[in-house]
Scaffold this motif. Structure first.
Motif, PDB file in Angstrom:
ATOM      1  N   ILE A  19     -33.651  -0.427  20.632  1.00  0.00           N
ATOM      2  CA  ILE A  19     -32.645  -1.468  20.539  1.00  0.00           C
ATOM      3  C   ILE A  19     -32.192  -1.862  21.932  1.00  0.00           C
ATOM      4  CG2 ILE A  19     -31.838  -0.693  18.270  1.00  0.00           C
ATOM      5  CD1 ILE A  19     -29.425   0.588  19.725  1.00  0.00           C
ATOM      6  N   VAL A  20     -31.462  -2.962  22.015  1.00  0.00           N
ATOM      7  CA  VAL A  20     -30.966  -3.457  23.298  1.00  0.00           C
ATOM      8  C   VAL A  20     -29.444  -3.474  23.264  1.00  0.00           C
ATOM      9  CG1 VAL A  20     -30.897  -5.395  24.921  1.00  0.00           C
ATOM     10  CG2 VAL A  20     -33.011  -4.881  23.675  1.00  0.00           C
ATOM     11  N   ILE A  21     -28.829  -2.760  24.186  1.00  0.00           N
ATOM     12  CA  ILE A  21     -27.385  -2.799  24.372  1.00  0.00           C
ATOM     13  C   ILE A  21     -27.127  -3.545  25.673  1.00  0.00           C
ATOM     14  CG2 ILE A  21     -25.236  -1.498  24.518  1.00  0.00           C
ATOM     15  CD1 ILE A  21     -26.742  -1.041  21.911  1.00  0.00           C
ATOM     16  N   GLN A  22     -26.299  -4.566  25.603  1.00  0.00           N
ATOM     17  CA  GLN A  22     -26.000  -5.336  26.796  1.00  0.00           C
ATOM     18  C   GLN A  22     -24.526  -5.696  26.817  1.00  0.00           C
ATOM     19  OE1 GLN A  22     -28.096  -9.099  26.778  1.00  0.00           O
ATOM     20  NE2 GLN A  22     -28.026  -9.200  24.543  1.00  0.00           N
ATOM     21  N   GLY A  23     -24.038  -6.073  27.975  1.00  0.00           N
ATOM     22  CA  GLY A  23     -22.643  -6.446  28.079  1.00  0.00           C
ATOM     23  C   GLY A  23     -22.269  -6.770  29.499  1.00  0.00           C
ATOM     24  N   GLN A  24     -20.989  -7.039  29.694  1.00  0.00           N
ATOM     25  CA  GLN A  24     -20.469  -7.331  31.025  1.00  0.00           C
ATOM     26  C   GLN A  24     -19.370  -6.349  31.366  1.00  0.00           C
ATOM     27  OE1 GLN A  24     -18.522 -11.201  31.823  1.00  0.00           O
ATOM     28  NE2 GLN A  24     -19.682 -11.267  33.724  1.00  0.00           N
ATOM     29  N   VAL A  25     -19.341  -5.922  32.604  1.00  0.00           N
ATOM     30  CA  VAL A  25     -18.367  -4.948  33.091  1.00  0.00           C
ATOM     31  C   VAL A  25     -17.406  -5.662  34.035  1.00  0.00           C
ATOM     32  CG1 VAL A  25     -18.039  -2.761  34.279  1.00  0.00           C
ATOM     33  CG2 VAL A  25     -20.094  -3.127  32.885  1.00  0.00           C
ATOM     34  N   THR A  26     -16.104  -5.454  33.802  1.00  0.00           N
ATOM     35  CA  THR A  26     -15.084  -6.142  34.591  1.00  0.00           C
ATOM     36  C   THR A  26     -14.081  -5.152  35.171  1.00  0.00           C
ATOM     37  OG1 THR A  26     -13.794  -6.507  32.570  1.00  0.00           O
ATOM     38  CG2 THR A  26     -15.257  -8.291  33.272  1.00  0.00           C
ATOM     39  N   ASP A  27     -13.250  -5.660  36.091  1.00  0.00           N
ATOM     40  CA  ASP A  27     -12.183  -4.845  36.661  1.00  0.00           C
ATOM     41  C   ASP A  27     -10.883  -5.100  35.911  1.00  0.00           C
ATOM     42  OD1 ASP A  27     -11.195  -7.299  37.576  1.00  0.00           O
ATOM     43  OD2 ASP A  27     -11.903  -7.000  39.627  1.00  0.00           O
ATOM     44  N   LYS A  28      -9.762  -4.589  36.427  1.00  0.00           N
ATOM     45  CA  LYS A  28      -8.497  -4.702  35.701  1.00  0.00           C
ATOM     46  C   LYS A  28      -7.991  -6.137  35.616  1.00  0.00           C
ATOM     47  CE  LYS A  28      -5.155  -3.859  39.437  1.00  0.00           C
ATOM     48  NZ  LYS A  28      -4.024  -2.999  39.857  1.00  0.00           N
ATOM     49  N   LEU A  29      -8.507  -7.017  36.467  1.00  0.00           N
ATOM     50  CA  LEU A  29      -8.112  -8.424  36.436  1.00  0.00           C
ATOM     51  C   LEU A  29      -9.037  -9.262  35.562  1.00  0.00           C
ATOM     52  CD1 LEU A  29      -7.250  -8.931  40.224  1.00  0.00           C
ATOM     53  CD2 LEU A  29      -5.686  -8.410  38.339  1.00  0.00           C
ATOM     54  N   GLY A  30     -10.032  -8.610  34.963  1.00  0.00           N
ATOM     55  CA  GLY A  30     -10.982  -9.333  34.139  1.00  0.00           C
ATOM     56  C   GLY A  30     -12.099  -9.979  34.912  1.00  0.00           C
ATOM     57  N   GLY A  90     -17.275   5.508  26.081  1.00  0.00           N
ATOM     58  CA  GLY A  90     -17.512   5.297  24.661  1.00  0.00           C
ATOM     59  C   GLY A  90     -17.885   6.636  24.039  1.00  0.00           C
ATOM     60  N   TRP A  91     -17.320   6.950  22.870  1.00  0.00           N
ATOM     61  CA  TRP A  91     -17.519   8.258  22.252  1.00  0.00           C
ATOM     62  C   TRP A  91     -18.021   8.117  20.817  1.00  0.00           C
ATOM     63  CZ3 TRP A  91     -17.214  12.355  25.370  1.00  0.00           C
ATOM     64  CH2 TRP A  91     -16.475  12.226  26.557  1.00  0.00           C
ATOM     65  N   ASN A  92     -18.903   9.031  20.410  1.00  0.00           N
ATOM     66  CA  ASN A  92     -19.396   9.091  19.020  1.00  0.00           C
ATOM     67  C   ASN A  92     -19.881   7.720  18.558  1.00  0.00           C
ATOM     68  OD1 ASN A  92     -18.606  11.873  18.791  1.00  0.00           O
ATOM     69  ND2 ASN A  92     -16.497  11.166  18.546  1.00  0.00           N
ATOM     70  N   LEU A  93     -20.862   7.209  19.281  1.00  0.00           N
ATOM     71  CA  LEU A  93     -21.341   5.849  19.033  1.00  0.00           C
ATOM     72  C   LEU A  93     -22.569   5.860  18.126  1.00  0.00           C
ATOM     73  CD1 LEU A  93     -20.960   4.371  22.621  1.00  0.00           C
ATOM     74  CD2 LEU A  93     -19.349   4.247  20.705  1.00  0.00           C
ATOM     75  N   ASN A  94     -22.515   5.025  17.086  1.00  0.00           N
ATOM     76  CA  ASN A  94     -23.609   4.874  16.136  1.00  0.00           C
ATOM     77  C   ASN A  94     -24.387   3.623  16.524  1.00  0.00           C
ATOM     78  OD1 ASN A  94     -25.272   5.131  13.912  1.00  0.00           O
ATOM     79  ND2 ASN A  94     -23.812   4.204  12.490  1.00  0.00           N
ATOM     80  N   LEU A  95     -25.366   3.794  17.376  1.00  0.00           N
ATOM     81  CA  LEU A  95     -26.096   2.651  17.945  1.00  0.00           C
ATOM     82  C   LEU A  95     -27.430   2.504  17.217  1.00  0.00           C
ATOM     83  CD1 LEU A  95     -25.326   3.300  21.722  1.00  0.00           C
ATOM     84  CD2 LEU A  95     -24.100   1.837  20.101  1.00  0.00           C
ATOM     85  N   MET A  96     -27.370   1.880  16.041  1.00  0.00           N
ATOM     86  CA  MET A  96     -28.557   1.720  15.208  1.00  0.00           C
ATOM     87  C   MET A  96     -29.166   0.336  15.322  1.00  0.00           C
ATOM     88  SD  MET A  96     -28.706   4.740  14.083  1.00  0.00           S
ATOM     89  CE  MET A  96     -30.106   4.529  12.995  1.00  0.00           C
TER      90      MET A  96
END
Length: 249
Positions: A19-30, A90-96
């Motif tokens: 599978i593919v997990i993707q996303g964007q990472v930001t700082d406290k100001l977004g 992230g904890w106890n992730l069900n990445l199906m």
């Protein structure tokens, strides 16, 4: 790290969907971070089957990983970690299946987040976690379970506006929160002069949220902490499952 899995590759003998997990990472100001490390830890934190990818200069990352249950994921800038920043967890992730997981990290940390439901008596759900920050550790003796025990405290300053919950991206109301103490496996790092026969502890939080109407299946809880004094933040997520009546996790 020796034995670590490179992103997009399978360990010998393992046969499962990728599978593919993707996303964007930001700082406290977004704002997008220009550098970060993302780890997926299938069996534990951190082990030979952990998968590591890096984000690009716009904070975007993409990881091709085997589908399955994951003990944890974390996002940080390894060069800044423990110096001027901590981690997103992230904890106890069900990445199906393939999905998008955005993250933000700063100087706080939501460690070991777990969620459970009140199955009677209140229409609420609970989250427990260890709030941590980059403050200088404070050591003290506290009465815990009727005995004097050693405590290390690196928690941020929290008030009722500091703990923000979201289920599937929608805000949930904080009803109450209480401090407790988590007993540690050992007393490593405690001053030798401290009396530790009754064990060593760190502060943890149990937060009660108003439970939204939940459909059957998997959901995601995100807890965002904001330091009441500095306004610095930390985030953590966990998956949980609900039955058709909104119970069962």
């Amino acid at each position: 790290m020796k034995g670590m899995v490179l992103a997009g590759l399978m360990l010998p003998g393992i046969c499962c969907a990728e599978i593919v997990i993707q996303g964007q990472v930001t700082d406290k100001l977004g704002e997008p971070v220009s550098k970060c490390d993302v780890y997926f830890n299938k069996s534990r934190w951190i082990s030979d089957d952990s998968i590591h990818v890096r984000c690009d200069e716009k904070g975007r990352y993409e990881a091709r990983i085997p589908a399955g249950l994951y003990n944890s994921m974390y996002v940080c800038d390894e060069d800044k970690y423990g110096k001027i920043a901590l981690e997103f967890w992230g904890w106890n992730l069900n990445l199906m299946e393939s999905q998008e997981i955005d993250a933000a990290f700063d100087t706080l940390e939501v460690f070991s987040l777990s969620a459970w439901s009140s199955n009677g008596g209140s229409n609420s759900m609970f989250a427990s976690f260890r709030p941590m920050s980059l403050v200088k550790p404070g050591f003290s003796m506290k009465e815990i379970n009727g005995e004097q025990a050693a405590v290390i405290d690196i928690a941020p300053e929290l008030d009722s506006s500091s703990i923000r919950g979201f289920v599937d991206g929608k805000p949930v109301e904080l009803l109450s929160y209480n401090w407790a103490y988590e007993k540690l496996n050992n007393c490593k790092g405690f001053p030798e002069k401290m009396d530790t026969p009754n064990g060593c502890y760190m502060p943890m939080v149990i937060a009660q949220f108003k439970k939204p109407k939940l459909g059957e299946g998997q959901h995601l809880l995100k807890v965002r902490l904001v330091d009441a004094k500095t306004q610095n933040l930390g985030e953590g997520i966990t998956h949980f499952s609900s039955n058709s009546a909104g119970f069962g996790f």
